[in-house]
Design a protein around this motif. Structure first.
Motif, short mmCIF file in Angstrom:
data_model
loop_
_atom_site.label_atom_id
_atom_site.label_comp_id
_atom_site.label_asym_id
_atom_site.label_seq_id
_atom_site.Cartn_x
_atom_site.Cartn_y
_atom_site.Cartn_z
N LEU A 54 0.87 -1.17 0.00
CA LEU A 54 0.00 0.00 0.00
C LEU A 54 0.91 1.22 0.00
O LEU A 54 1.76 1.36 0.89
CB LEU A 54 -0.91 0.03 1.24
N ILE A 60 -4.36 6.08 -1.79
CA ILE A 60 -3.53 4.87 -1.74
C ILE A 60 -3.55 4.12 -3.07
O ILE A 60 -4.60 3.94 -3.69
CB ILE A 60 -4.01 3.94 -0.61
N GLY A 80 -6.49 0.13 4.15
CA GLY A 80 -6.59 1.29 3.25
C GLY A 80 -7.97 1.89 3.12
O GLY A 80 -8.11 3.05 2.77
#
Ligand SMILES: [Zn+2]
Length: 290
Positions: A54, A60, A80
Motif C-alpha cells: 500500500l 492509496i 486502506g
C-alpha cells in the motif's frame, strides 16, 4: 569487499530463511509512505508468499493484491479503506493478480496494468513512464519484461523505492520461462533498473532490500556465470538435451529446483542461439555449439 555483503543479502535456496519473520494479514510499515501485507500463499515459487504493498496515506495505490483470498483482501481494505484509489499490478501471473477483482469490488478503485492477460482486465493499460499522481507522491511505471512480457516495476519517486514484483526477489533468483519469459530482455531490464537512483527495493517476494545495487549486480553476475556454465557444459558434451545439461550446470541446486531450472536453462540457450553461439530450439530437443 562488496562480495561478502552480497552473499549475506541474497541467500542460497538451501540456506535457512532470512531472520525477519514475515506474518500474513498484518500491515508492516516500511517507510513513511509504504506498507506491506503478506498474502497467505507460501511456496516454491513464492517464498514466504506474495507481498501486497500500500503506497500513500490519504490516497492509496495497492500494488499486487495477490491471490483471490478473502481474508487477505479484507486485510488490505482494513488497512486502506476508501482511500484506496488505484490497484496496480506488476504482472498478471497467478500469485499477483487474481485478487484484483475482489479488491475492485470492495473499493471501486481503478485497475492499472500493462495488458489484459491471465484473466485480468485492467481499466487502464499503462506502459513505461506512466505516472500515478497522488496528493503526496508520484509512482512511475517502468516496463521490465523478462520474467513476464507484461511486467512493470513501480518507482516511488519521493522515497526512491522500487516495487520490483518478480523482476527482483529477495532471497532467490527469478525463474525465466520461455516463451513469455526471455533471458536477453530480462538482462536488459536489470540494466534498466540499475540506472535508476534507488534507495531500496520492495520485492514481490521476501523482505525489503536496502542495498539495491548489490542485489542487482549479483543478479547480473549470477546470470552471466550461469550462461558461461551452460556454454562450457555444451562444449564438453558436443550435443546434448536440456535434461542432460541441468544436473551439470545446476549441480549446486537441489532436485526440486533442478526441475524448475530446466526453464531457465532453456531461456539461457535461446539467448545464446539468438547470439549465434549455439543451435537448438525446444525444451526437449537437442542443442549443440554453433
Ligand atoms: Zn510472483
Amino acid at each position: 569487499m562488496a562480495r561478502r555483503k552480497l552473499v549475506e543479502t541474497v541467500v542460497d535456496p538451501d540456506e535457512p530463511p532470512p531472520p525477519e519473520q514475515m506474518v500474513t494479514g498484518v500491515a508492516k510499515a516500511l517507510s513513511p509512505l509504504a506498507r506491506r501485507i503478506l498474502a497467505p500463499n507460501p511456496g516454491v515459487f513464492t517464498g514466504p508468499g506474495t507481498n501486497t504493498y500500500l503506497v500513500g496515506i490519504d490516497e492509496i495505490v495497492v500494488i499486487d493484491p495477490g491471490p483471490a483470498d478473502d481474508a487477505h483482501l479484507d486485510a488490505i481494505v482494513g488497512c486502506g479503506g476508501d482511500r484506496i484509489r488505484w490497484i496496480a499490478v506488476t504482472h498478471t501471473h497467478l500469485d499477483h493478480s487474481p485478487g484484483v477483482a475482489g479488491l475492485k469490488e470492495r473499493t471501486g478503485a481503478e485497475v492499472l496494468a500493462f495488458s489484459a492477460k491471465d484473466g485480468l482486465k485492467p481499466d487502464r493499460k499503462i506502459g513505461d513512464g506512466y505516472s500515478i499522481e497522488a496528493t503526496e507522491f508520484r509512482l512511475t511505471a517502468i516496463h521490465t519484461p523478462g520474467h513476464a512480457s507484461n511486467h512493470l516495476c513501480y518507482l516511488l519517486e519521493e522515497e526512491r523505492m522500487l516495487f520490483s514484483g518478480d523482476h527482483i526477489m529477495q532471497g532467490s533468483t527469478v525463474v525465466i520461462r520461455p516463451p513469455d519469459g526471455d533471458m536477453a530482455t530480462y538482462l536488459d531490464s536489470l540494466a534498466k533498473v540499475r540506472k535508476l537512483r534507488l534507495r531500496s527495493i520492495a520485492p514481490g517476494h521476501g523482505t525489503l532490500i536496502t542495498e539495491p545495487y548489490d542485489v542487482i549486480d549479483w543478479y547480473i553476475e549470477h546470470r552471466l556465470e550461469r550462461e558461461q556454465k551452460v556454454l562450457d557444459a555444451l562444449r564438453n558434451a558436443g550435443t546434448a538435451k536440456i535434461d542432460e545439461l541441468v544436473p551439470i550446470v545446476y549441480a549446486d541446486v537441489d532436485e526440486e529446483r533442478q526441475k524448475i531450472a530446466r526453464s531457465s536453462m532453456h531461456a539461457h540457450l535461446l539467448k545464446l542461439a539468438a547470439e549465434g553461439q549455439v543451435t537448438g530450439k525446444t525444451l526437449t530437443g537437442k542443442w549443440s555449439m554453433a
